[in-house]
Structures are given as C-alpha cells and as structure tokens.
Design an enzyme around this catalytic site. Structure first.
Site, PDB file in Angstrom:
ATOM      1  CD  GLU A  57      -2.929  -0.448  -0.238  1.00 54.92           C
ATOM      2  OE1 GLU A  57      -3.191   0.750  -0.495  1.00 54.92           O
ATOM      3  OE2 GLU A  57      -3.195  -1.373  -1.017  1.00 54.92           O
ATOM      4  CB  SER A 143      18.402  -7.495  -8.646  1.00 55.08           C
ATOM      5  OG  SER A 143      18.203  -6.500  -7.688  1.00 55.08           O
ATOM      6  CG  HIS A 272       7.173 -10.107 -10.792  1.00 56.82           C
ATOM      7  ND1 HIS A 272       7.973 -11.153 -10.381  1.00 56.82           N
ATOM      8  CD2 HIS A 272       8.024  -9.079 -11.030  1.00 56.82           C
ATOM      9  CE1 HIS A 272       9.232 -10.773 -10.390  1.00 56.82           C
ATOM     10  NE2 HIS A 272       9.295  -9.524 -10.787  1.00 56.82           N
ATOM     11  CB  SER A 273       7.232  -6.574  -8.161  1.00 54.51           C
ATOM     12  OG  SER A 273       7.244  -5.898  -9.412  1.00 54.51           O
TER      13      SER A 273
END
Lengths: 380, 373
Positions: A57, A143, A272-273
């Site tokens: 959020e 990453s 996914h993100s």
C-alpha cells in the site's frame, strides 16, 4: 533398445500432512509440531502477510518506489525457517522475507530498508525488499536471478571445510530454474558433496510466464535427480509438511554432507511486484480462488484451532496488534533522515581509497560554493 | 537545415501546429514532401520500427522475456505477438545466456533476431555470447559466419533501482571490435537507428533508456516512412554553437540541451553533439566541432574510468591537440555502485547544473579545478 521417456506416466507425488481444510490426512503420520512452535509459525505467517499488505500500500501511495509481496507463500517462508538453525546460512531470492522475520529481524528494520533511510542497516544502498543481515545469517538479496545458487554451493563448501554443524539453504522460484546458474549450482553441489538444501518455491508464475512455458519437465523435483541429488516434492501451503520435510532435508545435508532439493508447490497470489498488474494475464477470479480457498494461513489456523491452541479472540488480538506495529514501523521509517553524503563513498572498497576521499571533498566544496544547485534538505 | 527549422519552432514556445504553419513555406522550399510534423514517444518509435522491419523481412523475429503475451516488460513489443504470431515473437524462459546464444545460433543460419534484454544489466549473464559468439564470429570464421543480430534493451540508470539495475554498458560494449553500438536519444533516432541496426549484417548492441521511453519528440514525415534509416556511425549536431562543444548520448542529450539554454543566458554559445553511435564513434564530427569551438565537455552517466568521455578525450588530443584552448572536462557518473536512496542517487549521476559548471570551467569562467583521479 529403450529410450527413457521424456516424462514418467505419473507425476511425482506431493508430500502433505494436512488436507486443504487443515485435517491430518493420515492418523499414522506424526504431526511433529509442538503448540509453542505451531503458534510461533502461525503468528509469523500473519505478521508477514500484514507487513506485505502495508508495504504494498505504501508503494501504491507513492511513499515507496517499489515493493514485492509473498501472499500465498507464507507457509514456505515461516515453516521452513522454523526447521532451520540460526547457524544455517540462508541465500534467498526475494520472496522469502519471512525467514528473516522468523530469525528476529524487526519490523522497524524491514521498514528502514524499504525507505532507504539513515538508520537502516542498508545505508540506503539497495532497492526496497533487498534485505540482508550478517548477524542473522541471511545473505543480502541480490537482484539477478539464480546467482545466489552457485554462491550457496560455495558457502556450503566453506562450511564443509570448517566442519560446522550447519548447512546452507538456498531459496528460488520456478522461473529461476531456467537460468544457467541453477544447473551449475546443482551439478557442483552434487560433485562437491556440498551441504546445501535447495528449496524451490514453485508458485506457477514468473511474471507472466507460466510453468508450462518455462519448462517441459515434471516440475523441478525431477531435475534434482538428473544431477544425482535426492529430491522431494511437497505441498508448499501445508506448514506442517514444509516443516517436517525441511527438518529431514537439513539432517541429511548436515549429517551426510550432501545436497538435497525440495520443490514446494504453491501459488503466487501476489502480482510479481508493484511493477506488475497480473490481472493483465490471469483472471481476478483465479487469484481470488487461490487466495481464499488455498490460503496456507487459514489451513494452519484450522489445525491449531481444532487442537484447542487458538481462538477467534486471539486471532482478533493478533491482527490488531500486528497492524498497529507494522503501520508504526512504516511511519517511523518514513520520518527518518536520508543517508549522509559520505555513505555514497564508503564500502566501495574495504578502506576508503584516496580518489574517493578527494571526490567527497570536491562534492562538499561544490555544494558549499553553489548551494542553489542542490536540494536544501541534503544531509551532509 | 531541418534541425535548425525544428529548433526555431521549439524556440517559438513549443510545437503548436500554428507555429509550424508559419514555418511551412520555408520548409517546402527545401523539401518536396509535406512537412506536417507528428509527435511520437520513443516507445512508439521503437515499436513502429520493429513492426515495419518485421513486415518487410520474414526473417526478422523478436525474442526475450515477456516480449509476447505481456506485450513487453516496457511495452516496446506491444501488439507484435498478435500481428506476427508466436514463431516470430518468442517468449523465453528466464535464461539470458540461453536465449542470447540461441539468438546467435539462429543468426548463424540466416535469421535476423532482435534479442531483448529486460535491462542490459542482465546482459552480463549472457555477455559471453554477445562477445565471443556474436562479435568475433565473422572475423574468426574468415567471413563465413556473419551474425545479423540486434541486442536491445534499456541501459543505464532509471530512477531508484539501485546498483544492479543502473549501470551503463556503453563503454564495455563500445570497446569490442566486431560490435556496433548505438545510443538513440529522440524518437527519430530510435526509429532510424533501430531500423538500420536490424538491416545491418553485423551484430549491433542497441542501448535504450527506460526514462526516455515515455518522452515525446517531433518526427518528420521522412522519419515516419517505412524506408527511413539513419546511417550508423554518424553523430548529430542537435544544437549549433561556437564557444564550446558538449558531447552526450541518450538521456544526457536532453540534459546537455537544457544546460546549453542556461549557458546561452551567460553568453556562452554551446554546440551539442548527440553521439547516436558509440561504435563506430563519429570522430570526424567531434573533431570538426572542437576545431571550431576549441573547448570540450563530454557527458555520460556511466562510470568515469575507461568511459566514453575518456575515448573522446583521447581522440581529440590525437587529432586536434593544437585547437584546444582548455583541458577537456569529463562529466560522468560517480565512481561508486549506484546507491538507491534518492538523495545519494541524485549525487551519483550528472545533473544539468554539473554540465553547466563544467562548461564554465572549460571557458575559464570559474576557478579551475585540480585534476581528480
């Protein structure tokens, strides 16, 4: 002449202890989780879920640049962590912050990292959710995918030489098994007898790529065998099953000094993100179905409630308390100052080299001489 | 000529059709076609270039992660799967080394792959194929194996994505013989250079920029034509000037142009060169400009050591030493892995003010700085 078939007629069976509603499948199977441990796992799952919601959020509100959640995969996160010792080194992918949570990483520390503030352990270096803690034996998230796998084997090799009563645990997703590093890692682990537990979260999706487009094998479990590694497929949404399997795997890895592969079947309820809207490639109904009908949290809750270890009242209290703590951590993290200018130059090398010292001096002089060119709120 | 007309239009407060209407007679005198100028984002420019080249040549195909069903991680390949089907728009598993190698293999046998790296940071997982399988093959096979492949994707920093998503690979790929390395800035660059890259028989590394994808630029009717192509190895003078030369590529061209506007107010008339091509580097254009202005500032986002600016400096010293009235100023990214925190990230990359100050130093407008390592 007989060719091995491309796949066996039957898919590899999936080990589970609890059924979808949280009832033990077989009365013969020992459930192997004490009340204390079960409740700690349960609380951890709820905390992870709550933290994910609020950080997501916060990104939506523009307070964070990025976030990534583990919705639907809470059992893998917490139950696996419960089966490990603090000396076991964890190399995760990015959807396993629950392991760090279990080990004692505070909500405030998660929030500090995400906001990249001055007091975070990360010194504002990394994108959000790229957590790490040397103290808690959780290697900082990196990453590029699958790079953590050969790294895990290397660390395990080092542990082996030290003869420690510990193993390395490497987490990764189904998509990651396509990377070259996955194959290198498994092959090397087998050849070097490295004590690594490879845990694959097969959640069915790699951004929008489904597993059917990722590989043609019977999932990931059969790939372990191809490299000479004992492998097992387990229901990733069954906390008890995960706990028991990881316990056994760890024991084999440490006592017999060899790698083990676990394929935990689950479903990526998350997008996914925050950079992805998965309703673009799958229906909202499907997501809702998995979220409600196969929730690992609900499944464990049913079991602990039936055991008389949990009640609605405690559930309510836990939810309220966790929401408050998470919200507070985020608000506090947001208020903190940004990292100091010198953190731009430290840690490039072990010692600060002379050219960077000169650059830092130059930058400070420039800011002093041309204050109008720089933001006013730059912490020096 | 066209560049000057466009600049005047832009100077007249933006590209309103009314503003251009007034200039239309001038343009018609120079060209034979309609001069109606359309605006196009870099994203659409790349997409249209891919579309046209795929329509023109059935051997051209696109391959990468999320390029098909997802319409591309950055929507560059939007609509191509629907139009050309899964055999020509190939979604891959997550294996950069794999699909780069497979792409090269398909090029060995006559196809023309356009391989997308989700970011060039991930190309490092495939760099052996780019260098050893693509770049060197024609030479090592004595001309028997040519590799008409294009590797494209976003390069350099975006915003708040940290060290492993922000490196500029211009210098690394630019140092390899056998590769061509292109760096578009505007939509016209994107269209013309991508079409040229796809048609080129040699392997091309095509470095885009995520933040430029959404930026809109005017494109001429000529540029919109499907036969449009820009020459590889030619830089473009975006802004003519006589006091100082500023070289830049990709996003930094925009910054250099803004810096030039600021410098103009201080009486410094800057010439801005959009490199368009890192390899081959347009040394002729750069040197001709320096011989005219006698001062040079190079701008790049990548790390300073062994960077594009270093090569440009060397070229200018070799060819135009006598013409320099001041040492060359290199503006580059900081010599640190890119930090994520916004305040530190801002300090790690060139800002417009950095370019302005560098230009002034080169013009002896401020205290000269001692050389830093």
């Amino acid at each position: 002449m007989k060719f091995l078939p491309s796949s066996s007629e039957e898919r590899v069976q999936c080990f589970r202890i609890l059924d979808e509603d949280g009832y033990p499948i077989s009365s013969n199977m020992m459930e192997h989780m004490s009340k204390e441990l079960a409740l700690k796992v349960y609380r951890g799952m709820v905390t992870l879920n709550t933290m994910d919601k609020f950080l997501y959020e916060a990104q939506r509100q523009g307070r964070l640049s990025f976030s990534l959640t583990s919705f639907g995969e809470e059992a893998i996160n917490l139950a696996s962590a419960a089966a490990l010792s603090i000396d076991d080194i964890v190399l995760a992918q990015y959807r396993e912050p629950g392991v760090l949570l279990w080990r004692g990483f505070a909500l405030q520390e998660f929030a500090n990292q995400c906001f990249g503030n001055n007091i975070g352990h990360g010194k504002g270096r990394q994108m959000p959710i790229h957590y790490g803690s040397k103290k808690l034996n959780y290697v900082t998230i990196s990453s590029p995918l699958a790079t953590q796998l050969p790294q895990a084997v290397g660390m395990a090799y080092s542990l082996k030489l030290d003869k420690k009563d510990a193993c390395v645990v490497a987490f990764f997703g189904d998509g990651t098994t396509s990377e070259g590093d996955f194959h290198a890692a498994l092959n090397f682990a087998a050849v070097m007898d490295a004590p690594v537990v490879f845990i694959c979260r097969n959640n069915g999706w790699a951004i929008s790529t489904q597993v059917t487009e990722q590989f043609r094998s019977d999932g990931v479990v059969v790939k372990g065998q191809a490299y000479g590694i004992s492998s097992i497929r387990v229901d990733g949404n069954d906390a008890l099953a995960i706990y028991n399997v990881v316990c056994s795997a760890r024991e084999m890895a440490v006592n017999e000094q060899r790698p083990i592969l676990i394929e935990a079947m689950t479903y990526r309820v998350s997008h996914h993100s925050t950079s992805d809207d998965s309703t673009k490639y799958r229906s909202k109904d499907v997501i809702e179905y998995w979220k409600t009908m196969h929730s690992p949290i609900t499944r464990l809750r049913n079991w602990v409630e039936r055991k008389g270890w949990w009640s609605d009242k405690e559930e309510f209290e836990l939810r309220i308390q966790t929401m408050k703590q998470v919200k507070n951590a985020i608000d506090e993290a947001e208020k903190e100052e940004m990292p100091l200018l010198r953190e731009m130059f430290t840690d490039v090398y072990d010692d600060l080299p002379s050219n960077l010292m000169e650059q830092e001096t130059l930058v400070r002089e420039t800011i002093q001489r041309h204050p109008e060119d720089f933001p006013k709120d730059m912490p020096l | 000529m066209w560049g000057i007309v466009r600049r005047n239009a832009a100077g007249a407060g933006g590209l309103s059709s009314q503003g251009l209407g007034r200039l239309r007679p001038l343009v018609s005198a120079v060209r034979n076609y309609s001069s109606a100028v359309k605006e196009m984002t870099v994203r659409d420019a790349l997409n249209s270039a891919l579309d046209e080249e795929m329509a023109a040549d059935p051997n051209v195909f696109v391959m990468g992660e999320e390029v098909g069903e997802y319409q591309g991680a950055y929507k560059i390949t939007k609509g191509l799967l629907d139009k050309y089907g899964p055999e020509r728009v190939v979604d891959t598993p997550i294996t950069e080394a794999g699909f780069a190698g497979i792409g090269v293999g398909s090029a060995y046998h006559g196809l023309k792959p356009v391989i997308e790296f989700m970011t060039f940071n991930f190309s490092m997982q495939a760099i052996d194929h780019v260098i050893n399988s693509a770049a060197k093959s024609n030479y090592m096979s004595a001309g028997q194996i040519n590799v008409p492949i294009v590797f494209r994707g976003p390069n350099g920093p975006a915003a708040g994505v940290g060290a492993q998503h922000s490196q500029c690979y211009g210098a690394w790929y630019g140092s390899v013989p056998g590769l061509k390395v292109l760096v578009p800035y505007s939509s016209e660059d994107a269209r013309g250079l991508l079409k040229a890259a796809i048609r080129d028989p040699d392997p091309v590394v095509f470095l885009e920029n995520e933040l430029l994808y959404g930026e809109s630029f005017p494109v001429s009717a000529e540029a919109l034509d499907s036969s449009f192509c820009l020459p590889i190895g030619k830089a473009k003078i975006e802004r003519e000037g006589k006091d100082i030369t500023i070289t830049a590529f990709s996003k930094m061209v925009g910054y250099a142009l803004k810096a030039a506007e600021i410098l103009e107010k201080d009486g410094i008339n800057a010439e801005v060169i959009n490199l368009r091509s890192i390899r081959p580097l347009d040394r002729a254009t750069i040197n001709a400009s320096v011989r005219k202005t006698n001062r040079l500032v190079t701008v790049e986002e990548g790390f300073p050591q062994h960077g594009i600016g270093a090569e440009i400096c060397a070229s200018v010293i070799e060819d135009s030493f006598g013409y320099l009235d001041a040492p060359v100023e290199r503006v580059a990214g900081a010599d640190v892995p890119t930090p994520y925190a916004a305040n530190l990230e801002r300090m790690a990359f060139p800002q417009i003010e950095d370019i302005v100050r560098a230009a002034k130093r080169a013009c002896y407008r401020s205290v000269p700085m001692a050389a830093t390592a």
